[in-house]
Design a protein around this motif. Structure first.
Motif: not given
Ligand code: S3P
Length: 174
Positions: A37-38, A40-41, A43
């Protein structure tokens, strides 16, 4: 013990137990879903929706591979990480792998309020039973140790994990 992975179905407590285990062993906690998630920005649920499961699985394999190079960590994996043989081989090669287990009712109760793309197809209870049936042999395949989290508080589970890991490490050292 400077590297431990946690695997198991959704809702078995990997993130919570993983974090507490990391405190207990004085290691850094890493959750592969949160890393995805971090980086790929996005959810996890949005990655599934926009790009599909296979793209998420590719990200997952890449993160698992990178986690193998780390040390002083507890790595909590996603429930479906074991589906790819490559991931199972990677995790087993580094090990130990702690598999957390819970029954379908507990899993349903623990997952029903959060968005889990893999449980959105059809009736969630049936889906849990089906996926659990398919995946259980895969969890068993990579488990160094297996611990039930059903109806137990997290500190009990963590103590059982630590004890079993020490026993395992003792056997490995012989
Ligand atoms: C999945 C489990 C999820 C997440 C994704 C796919 C699965 O992780 O990786 O939604 O296939 O079982 P949790 O086990 O942390 O819910």
């Amino acid at each position: 013990m400077t590297w431990v992975a946690l695997a198991g179905f959704m809702g078995t407590g990997k993130s919570r137990i993983g974090w507490e285990l990391s405190r207990r062993l004085s290691l850094t906690f890493i959750d592969t879903d949160r890393v995805i998630e971090r980086v790929s920005c996005m959810r996890v649920a949005d990655i599934f929706e926009v790009y599909g499961e296979q793209v998420f699985r590719d990200y997952e394999t890449e993160v698992v591979r990178r986690c193998l190079r780390l040390d002083e960590v507890v790595v909590s994996t996603g429930g479906g990480t074991v589906v790819r043989g490559e991931n199972r081989a990677l995790l087993a090669s580094r090990g130990p792998v702690v598999v957390l287990e819970a029954g379908p009712d507990t899993i349903y109760k623990r997952t029903r309020r959060t968005k889990r793309p893999m449980l959105e197809i059809g009736d969630p209870r049936e889906r849990i039973t089906k996926l659990l049936g398919e995946r259980t042999p895969l969890y068993h395949d990579i488990a160094t140790i297996r611990v039930s989290t059903d109806g137990r508080n997290s500190s009990d589970v963590v103590e059982e994990i630590v004890q079993k890991l020490w026993e395992w490490a003792g056997r490995e050292a012989i």
